[in-house]
Design a protein around this motif. Sequence first.
Motif, short mmCIF file in Angstrom:
data_model
loop_
_atom_site.label_atom_id
_atom_site.label_comp_id
_atom_site.label_asym_id
_atom_site.label_seq_id
_atom_site.Cartn_x
_atom_site.Cartn_y
_atom_site.Cartn_z
N LEU A 343 66.56 94.83 28.78
CA LEU A 343 67.44 95.59 29.66
C LEU A 343 68.62 96.24 28.93
O LEU A 343 69.20 97.21 29.41
CB LEU A 343 68.00 94.68 30.77
N TYR A 346 69.53 100.03 28.54
CA TYR A 346 69.79 100.77 29.77
C TYR A 346 71.06 100.28 30.49
O TYR A 346 71.61 101.00 31.33
CB TYR A 346 68.59 100.63 30.72
N MET A 347 71.50 99.08 30.15
CA MET A 347 72.66 98.50 30.84
C MET A 347 73.95 98.67 30.06
O MET A 347 75.04 98.60 30.65
CB MET A 347 72.42 97.01 31.10
N ASN A 439 79.61 98.48 39.10
CA ASN A 439 78.64 97.59 38.47
C ASN A 439 79.21 96.88 37.25
O ASN A 439 78.46 96.43 36.37
CB ASN A 439 77.38 98.38 38.06
N ALA A 469 69.88 92.08 38.50
CA ALA A 469 69.76 93.36 37.79
C ALA A 469 68.51 94.10 38.22
O ALA A 469 68.52 95.33 38.39
CB ALA A 469 69.75 93.12 36.29
N THR A 470 67.40 93.39 38.39
CA THR A 470 66.15 94.05 38.81
C THR A 470 66.26 94.55 40.26
O THR A 470 65.77 95.63 40.59
CB THR A 470 64.95 93.11 38.67
N ASN A 472 68.98 95.49 41.80
CA ASN A 472 69.93 96.61 41.86
C ASN A 472 69.68 97.62 40.75
O ASN A 472 70.59 98.36 40.35
CB ASN A 472 71.37 96.07 41.76
N TRP A 473 68.45 97.69 40.27
CA TRP A 473 68.15 98.50 39.09
C TRP A 473 68.51 99.98 39.28
O TRP A 473 69.02 100.63 38.36
CB TRP A 473 66.68 98.35 38.71
N GLU A 474 68.24 100.53 40.42
CA GLU A 474 68.49 101.95 40.64
C GLU A 474 69.98 102.28 40.53
O GLU A 474 70.34 103.42 40.18
CB GLU A 474 67.97 102.37 42.01
N ALA A 477 70.61 101.61 36.21
CA ALA A 477 69.87 102.34 35.19
C ALA A 477 70.01 103.86 35.36
O ALA A 477 70.42 104.35 36.42
CB ALA A 477 68.40 101.94 35.25
N CYS A 483 62.32 99.83 35.88
CA CYS A 483 62.83 98.57 35.32
C CYS A 483 61.81 97.99 34.35
O CYS A 483 60.63 97.84 34.69
CB CYS A 483 63.10 97.58 36.44
N HIS A 486 60.10 92.25 35.12
CA HIS A 486 59.85 91.88 36.50
C HIS A 486 59.72 90.37 36.60
O HIS A 486 59.51 89.68 35.60
CB HIS A 486 58.57 92.55 37.03
#
Length: 559
Positions: A343, A346-347, A439, A469-470, A472-474, A477, A483, A486
């Motif tokens: 992650l 992207y984070m 965030n 995080a998964t 709220n991924w939209e 990222a 994502c 999973h």
Amino acid sequence: MTFIATSSSLKHVAMLTSTLRSNSVCYARPITRIRMHSTVLPIIRKQLDNNTEEDISEEELFRYSRHRWLTFDEDDKLASRYRKFNVAALVEAAATAVGDGTKSCVKILKCIEGSCNKALLLTMDDGTEVLAKLPNPNAGPSFYTTASQVATHQFLREILDLPVPRIYAYSADSSNAVGAEYIIEDKAAGQPLSDVWYSWSEESQTRLVSQLVDIETKLASLSFRSHGCLYYKKDLVQRGIPVRHFYAPLLHPTSLKCDHISLQEYTIGPSVTAALWEDERATMESLDRGPWWNPLAYMKSIVTNEKLWAENHAVPRSNSYGPTNGIQSPQGYISLLERYLQLMPYMAPAPTPMTLFHPDLHMDNIFVDPETKKIACIIDWQTTLIAEPYFQPNYPKMLTPIEPSPRDDKSDEENAMDHYQALTEQRSPQRWAQMNDSNHYLLTKVISSIPGSWTRDNGFGLCHNLIAATVNWEEVAPPGMPCPIHFTEEELESHNCDLQVAADLAGILEQLEQGSIIPNDGKVLADDYERALEASRKVKEWFVFRVESEKERDTNSKV
């Protein structure tokens, strides 16, 4: 405490003289001689929580005695706060560093104990008072911690002109005559803010907060190239540690006493964050402790460091929250860290200016003049970092309310917080925006909890943050980016079960703490230990009775 001029004592003095000359900061008084004879034996006392004093033995200077723990690892916690040293050598070092008007030390007062340092107030025969600070083993890497603190103090005083204690002398080498790293500095001017804050008017409190914002704004006025801690170049060179070029362009027009020559004394080196050095990590040379050039490099190294430690040192253990869901095995924990690494690209936030900040601005670290109500001194810069605003506290700890207040009757801290937020947003809008990103916690704050996460039994928390995080991924990222990790339905179901257990347990612990029965972390004042131990025993009996009763009910329901 008297020194006799034997061959061994002459060797002792030679070591002490060498240490002081090599490590005294540039504004320390010149050392002209070492006094060999002390005509007065210092009395040794301890400051109590009620601000009275009592006589203690020399051995108690080395021990931590303010708190005890109800946890199974109390012996380890006490051992990590035990630091033995040569008291006579420390007193001589202080007397020599202060100057010719001082002949001897007449009193040693062990100040109210903090978790990571020994703080001794030394009173000299001429009335001069200086503070001697020695790091405990749990403070982190003693050399780096001491060297960085000294360089940071000098930088704050000489470059930023901030009110911090003057340092007379220091040694970052435990092979000195004292037998430990130490700093000799001025006694902080003024009174702790905690002594007077609640007697001040709202106007006085607001003015104090404005002064704090002024100091934070000045700290943010210098931008640094990398994320890490400040050091004198000479201290790192003497240890054979590579130094990096120092770079600090001004972001805003200021009247800072800053020039190219003075900046050349400094460099940016490894982080002294204790969690990066605890347990076996202290000897793992492969760990990356900085400095780092951007947020992604920092975040990746934190996770990679923990993964390397877990692969070599983590051992299986039971799940504290219920049915085992894999995170209580080293393999499951490592799997979570590997997913976190996926992650990171992207984070991680975009690179931004890196600035100095005080990591622990609570009321006992802020000293004020009770007459003028102005900040006289700020102490405890020991773990000061240079970092992006994303990784800095959103507000000083002193503004954290002791307990919630009704909406129509705000606490002193809540009123002060409102003023702090408005003023910070006005003075440093970019920094404010970064620290208050919606965030913020999910993007960056979680990273600080990863070092030592397995040791603190926080694998569950790591798993929870990854799942968040998964979900709220939209929001986290870049647009359109799927994502990369999973969780299976089985993993999510197991985690939800553990989450319910964790929530129930947290509720019970909160009630016990609010009722002053047992603190959440198991740490109690030593005088309250026996009462708390008995309360803990009764709570344990209640838990066992509850579990057995539920098992009996389950058995009867199946008959």
